[in-house]
Scaffold this active site. Structure first.
Site, PDB file in Angstrom:
ATOM      1  N   PRO A 183       0.831  -1.211   0.000  1.00 32.02           N
ATOM      2  CA  PRO A 183       0.000   0.000   0.000  1.00 32.02           C
ATOM      3  C   PRO A 183       0.867   1.264   0.000  1.00 32.02           C
ATOM      4  O   PRO A 183       1.951   1.256   0.568  1.00 32.02           O
ATOM      5  CB  PRO A 183      -0.771  -0.084   1.323  1.00 32.02           C
ATOM      6  CG  PRO A 183      -0.573  -1.445   1.855  1.00 32.02           C
ATOM      7  CD  PRO A 183       0.625  -2.038   1.196  1.00 32.02           C
ATOM      8  N   LYS A 187       0.337   3.192  -6.783  1.00 32.83           N
ATOM      9  CA  LYS A 187      -0.406   2.505  -7.844  1.00 32.83           C
ATOM     10  C   LYS A 187      -1.542   3.384  -8.365  1.00 32.83           C
ATOM     11  O   LYS A 187      -1.683   3.574  -9.573  1.00 32.83           O
ATOM     12  CB  LYS A 187      -0.942   1.162  -7.316  1.00 32.83           C
ATOM     13  CG  LYS A 187       0.175   0.213  -6.899  1.00 32.83           C
ATOM     14  CD  LYS A 187      -0.349  -1.106  -6.378  1.00 32.83           C
ATOM     15  CE  LYS A 187      -0.989  -1.010  -4.999  1.00 32.83           C
ATOM     16  NZ  LYS A 187      -0.046  -0.570  -3.958  1.00 32.83           N
ATOM     17  N   GLU A 401      20.795 -11.983   1.465  1.00 35.46           N
ATOM     18  CA  GLU A 401      20.631 -11.818   0.017  1.00 35.46           C
ATOM     19  C   GLU A 401      21.976 -11.868  -0.701  1.00 35.46           C
ATOM     20  O   GLU A 401      22.081 -12.427  -1.792  1.00 35.46           O
ATOM     21  CB  GLU A 401      19.910 -10.504  -0.302  1.00 35.46           C
ATOM     22  CG  GLU A 401      18.503 -10.380   0.280  1.00 35.46           C
ATOM     23  CD  GLU A 401      17.586 -11.530  -0.099  1.00 35.46           C
ATOM     24  OE1 GLU A 401      17.802 -12.151  -1.161  1.00 35.46           O
ATOM     25  OE2 GLU A 401      16.658 -11.828   0.673  1.00 35.46           O
ATOM     26  N   HIS A 404      22.983 -15.511  -1.265  1.00 39.70           N
ATOM     27  CA  HIS A 404      22.340 -16.114  -2.442  1.00 39.70           C
ATOM     28  C   HIS A 404      23.029 -15.640  -3.724  1.00 39.70           C
ATOM     29  O   HIS A 404      23.373 -16.428  -4.585  1.00 39.70           O
ATOM     30  CB  HIS A 404      20.885 -15.649  -2.544  1.00 39.70           C
ATOM     31  CG  HIS A 404      19.935 -16.330  -1.613  1.00 39.70           C
ATOM     32  ND1 HIS A 404      19.793 -17.689  -1.549  1.00 39.70           N
ATOM     33  CD2 HIS A 404      19.037 -15.822  -0.729  1.00 39.70           C
ATOM     34  CE1 HIS A 404      18.850 -17.990  -0.658  1.00 39.70           C
ATOM     35  NE2 HIS A 404      18.382 -16.869  -0.138  1.00 39.70           N
ATOM     36  N   ASP A 478      13.431 -20.835   1.378  1.00 37.33           N
ATOM     37  CA  ASP A 478      14.627 -21.404   0.742  1.00 37.33           C
ATOM     38  C   ASP A 478      14.779 -22.867   1.150  1.00 37.33           C
ATOM     39  O   ASP A 478      15.096 -23.725   0.331  1.00 37.33           O
ATOM     40  CB  ASP A 478      15.882 -20.660   1.222  1.00 37.33           C
ATOM     41  CG  ASP A 478      15.832 -19.186   0.858  1.00 37.33           C
ATOM     42  OD1 ASP A 478      15.151 -18.846  -0.119  1.00 37.33           O
ATOM     43  OD2 ASP A 478      16.492 -18.390   1.559  1.00 37.33           O
TER      44      ASP A 478
HETATM   45  P1  ADP Z   1      -1.304   2.991  -3.652  1.00 39.19           P
HETATM   46  O1  ADP Z   1      -2.402   3.164  -4.638  1.00 39.19           O
HETATM   47  O2  ADP Z   1      -0.163   2.181  -4.183  1.00 39.19           O
HETATM   48  O3  ADP Z   1      -1.763   2.500  -2.321  1.00 39.19           O
HETATM   49  P2  ADP Z   1      -1.237   5.818  -3.821  1.00 39.19           P
HETATM   50  O4  ADP Z   1      -1.050   6.038  -5.270  1.00 39.19           O
HETATM   51  O5  ADP Z   1      -2.619   5.949  -3.317  1.00 39.19           O
HETATM   52  O6  ADP Z   1      -0.659   4.414  -3.385  1.00 39.19           O
HETATM   53  O7  ADP Z   1      -0.255   6.797  -3.033  1.00 39.19           O
HETATM   54  C1  ADP Z   1      -0.721   7.701  -2.078  1.00 39.19           C
HETATM   55  C2  ADP Z   1       0.045   8.992  -2.157  1.00 39.19           C
HETATM   56  O8  ADP Z   1       1.417   8.791  -1.812  1.00 39.19           O
HETATM   57  C3  ADP Z   1       0.091   9.591  -3.537  1.00 39.19           C
HETATM   58  O9  ADP Z   1      -1.040  10.352  -3.793  1.00 39.19           O
HETATM   59  C4  ADP Z   1       1.356  10.433  -3.484  1.00 39.19           C
HETATM   60  O10 ADP Z   1       1.121  11.654  -2.825  1.00 39.19           O
HETATM   61  C5  ADP Z   1       2.250   9.611  -2.602  1.00 39.19           C
HETATM   62  N1  ADP Z   1       3.126   8.757  -3.408  1.00 39.19           N
HETATM   63  C6  ADP Z   1       3.143   7.401  -3.417  1.00 39.19           C
HETATM   64  N2  ADP Z   1       4.070   6.946  -4.286  1.00 39.19           N
HETATM   65  C7  ADP Z   1       4.638   8.024  -4.858  1.00 39.19           C
HETATM   66  C8  ADP Z   1       5.633   8.210  -5.850  1.00 39.19           C
HETATM   67  N3  ADP Z   1       6.253   7.176  -6.423  1.00 39.19           N
HETATM   68  N4  ADP Z   1       5.966   9.468  -6.197  1.00 39.19           N
HETATM   69  C9  ADP Z   1       5.358  10.519  -5.628  1.00 39.19           C
HETATM   70  N5  ADP Z   1       4.398  10.414  -4.701  1.00 39.19           N
HETATM   71  C10 ADP Z   1       4.029   9.186  -4.302  1.00 39.19           C
HETATM   72 ZN    ZN Z   2      16.616 -16.498   0.967  1.00 43.54          ZN
END
Ligand code: ADP
Ligand code: ZN
Ligand code: MG
Length: 559
Positions: A183, A187, A401, A404, A478
């Site tokens: 999370p 994404k 790591e 490995h 492993d």
């Molecule tokens: P996910 O959907 O993976 O749970 P989010 O896209 O909802 O994550 O991310 C929540 C917030 O965290 C984004 O709106 C942004 O402000 C910040 N954030 C997360 N990843 C990045 C990133 N790679 N670059 C800039 N901001 C990010």
């Molecule tokens: Zn391992």
């Protein structure tokens, strides 16, 4: 004196509200009276947006085009279900409205009366799948890190802008892209940035919205979102937390099954000319139904992992852009101190700091604000140990790591170390990939043994460097894999010496562990260098890895 007059205003307003509501409610003719059959026909044509089932034996219908009508209520449970299946929002009214709700309802009706957009009152409308459609104002420059994912999205921008061109050339594009990772790693951000960059609509739903009480509703919602996207002339469909519908089919949940089938049907049904790209997000890829991940569905899988130190700096820089940071705040230092923080946590850290600074009102965000925010985010995070390392886990993982990778390099010339990482990932802790080379016609006893030694390299490193007491449970996977190979060697391939399967398997397993330890001891220098570098950078690409190998054990390269 003046004050009293003003105090009367709310009372008068209230009376006006109630009065107007009464007038409004008595204006029955605002609703055309239609028959039950007409109502069902309209619902089937998708013309009805909402049905409010009242106490008075009538159903009030709100049409998509703003018209209103009333029809008889058959007072049968199946009726509500059939409406829901036809994508009508259904509200059952009158049975549980409290005074507060009634008042709010009156106010809303007043709003309608005064000519407000009928659709706005969210209170009487059950939110249907909360589909958002606006073009997001995010761009790729708002996404730091996750370069692989961004590159993949970049290709799709052209497609979203000009699907016809791709159709003309007969190009086949990925239908569905599955973003997976912990999370807060960006994404949703990536999906929005794609739509924003392409200037197309963004249709976002959450997997849990599809899982409803009534069988068949989820499926119709899936069809609904695709229909909306087609109607809008294409765009990005984003299904967040797809696990809710896409879990492996084990429990025989009819509703989920139907929803999933509808999704699969829609995914194979749209053509490139529709200009639709479907993205989905999940925390874990391995819990999803394989049917979802097959060719023609979500066949492109992109890991969106936790950022390493360099990436954390980039993310911090993105979020510091619009903030007045004092000169004593060092983002490089902060990036180094925030191991295993997600992008969302980094964003929230800077936001907390900004809030504290704003409250003080001296014009800048100071180092002490950042420090306070750091603690706050740590305490508030799920894994409140993110960033801390009381047990020296980082070091142990780095050695594990490195063990490995080093043995893989020395023993398995057919495999390349492409990426090493000590950051927790959703696929388990493994920061390297060892694919068992199944493509070869057969494997020799020697190859099998080398694979086992490599698999035991993690545990062997823990033992060699930190001693028996510090062996960790992290090696469980492993060990399981090694044991499985040893068993097959003894049982299926008769590669043991004693002829007793149990004993042979144990001997092979022990041999692998012992040889792994011996080799790591003999190459301790290389192991140390690798682990040190990993601790510092947290991730390492194949090129850097080879450089370290060339420096530390140039003669042993088994090519
Ligand atoms: P996910 O959907 O993976 O749970 P989010 O896209 O909802 O994550 O991310 C929540 C917030 O965290 C984004 O709106 C942004 O402000 C910040 N954030 C997360 N990843 C990045 C990133 N790679 N670059 C800039 N901001 C990010
Ligand atoms: Zn391992
Ligand atoms: Mg998200």
């Amino acid at each position: 004196m003046k004050k009293r007059i003003w105090m009367a205003v709310p009372v008068v307003a209230m009376m006006a509200v109630l009065c107007l509501t009464g007038i409004y409610q008595s204006r029955q003719h605002a609703f055309a009276q239609i028959s039950f059959n007409d109502m069902m026909a309209a619902a089937e044509r998708g013309e009805i947006d909402e049905a409010v089932i009242g106490k008075n034996g009538r159903v009030r219908l709100y049409f998509e085009d703003g018209k209103r009508a009333e029809a008889p209520n058959p007072n049968h449970d199946e009726f509500v279900l059939s409406l829901l299946k036809l994508d009508v929002n259904v509200t059952e009214k009158g049975t549980r409205a409290t005074v507060g709700e009634g008042l709010i309802f009156s106010l809303i009706l007043l709003g309608v009366f005064l000519g407000w957009r009928q659709k706005s009152p969210g209170l009487i409308r059950p939110e249907k799948g909360s589909v958002q459609t606006a073009v997001p104002d995010l761009r790729f420059c708002d996404v730091a890190a996750n370069q692989e994912a961004v590159d993949c999205m970049r290709e799709l921008v052209h497609f979203l802008k000009e699907p016809e061109r791709f159709v003309k050339y007969g190009a086949r594009l990925p239908r569905g892209i599955m973003l997976y990772g912990p999370p807060g790693t960006g994404k949703t951000l990536l999906a929005k940035a794609l739509a924003g960059e392409a200037g197309t609509s963004f249709f976002s739903v959450n997997g849990s919205d599809f899982v409803q009480v009534y069988v068949g509703v989820g499926a119709s919602r899936v069809r609904d979102i695709f229909r909306k996207a087609r109607k809008a002339g294409g765009g990005v469909i984003f299904i967040d937390e797809i696990d809710a519908i896409g879990k492996r089919r084990d429990s025989g949940n009819d509703e989920r099954e139907q929803t999933l089938n509808a999704l699969l049907t829609e995914m194979s049904g749209f053509s490139p000319a529709d200009g639709i790209v479907v993205l989905a997000a999940t925390n874990r890829l391995d819990t999803l139904d394989e049917a979802l991940l097959r060719a023609g569905r979500f066949d492109r899988h992109i890991e969106v992992g936790l950022p390493d130190q360099a990436e954390r700096l980039k993310i911090l820089e993105v979020h510091a852009r619009n903030k007045p940071m004092a000169e004593d705040v060092c983002l490089v230092h902060l990036a180094a101190e925030t191991t295993a923080f997600s992008g969302a946590q980094l964003e929230s850290l800077l936001n907390e700091a900004a809030i504290t600074a704003a409250q003080r009102g001296e014009g800048h965000i100071l180092q002490k604000d950042v420090e306070a925010a750091y603690l706050k985010v740590l305490v508030g995070s799920e894994k409140s140990r993110a960033g801390e390392d009381p047990y020296g886990e980082k070091k142990i993982t780095a050695y594990h790591e490195a063990g490995h990778a080093l043995l893989m390099h020395l023993l398995l010339p057919g495999q390349k170390v492409t990426r090493l990482s000590i950051l927790p990932s959703t696929r388990g802790a493994a920061g390297y990939t060892l694919s068992l080379p199944e493509e070869t016609l057969f494997q020799t006893r020697k190859q099998l043994m080398h694979t086992m030694i490599t698999l035991m390299g993690g545990r062997a490193a823990e033992k060699t460097v930190f001693g028996e007491d510090m062996m960790t449970t992290g090696a469980a996977g492993d060990i399981r894999r090694t044991r499985a190979i040893a068993r097959r060697m003894a049982e299926e391939w008769e590669m043991g010496v004693s002829g007793d399967v149990q004993r042979d398997a144990k001997a092979l397993f022990d041999e692998a562990g012992q040889r792994a330890e011996d080799m790591l001891k003999a190459n301790r220098n290389a192991l140390d260098e690798l682990a040190q570098a990993l601790m510092l950078q947290e991730t390492m690409d194949g090129k850097t890895f080879l450089q370290i190998m060339e420096k530390t054990c140039p003669d042993t390269i088994n090519a």
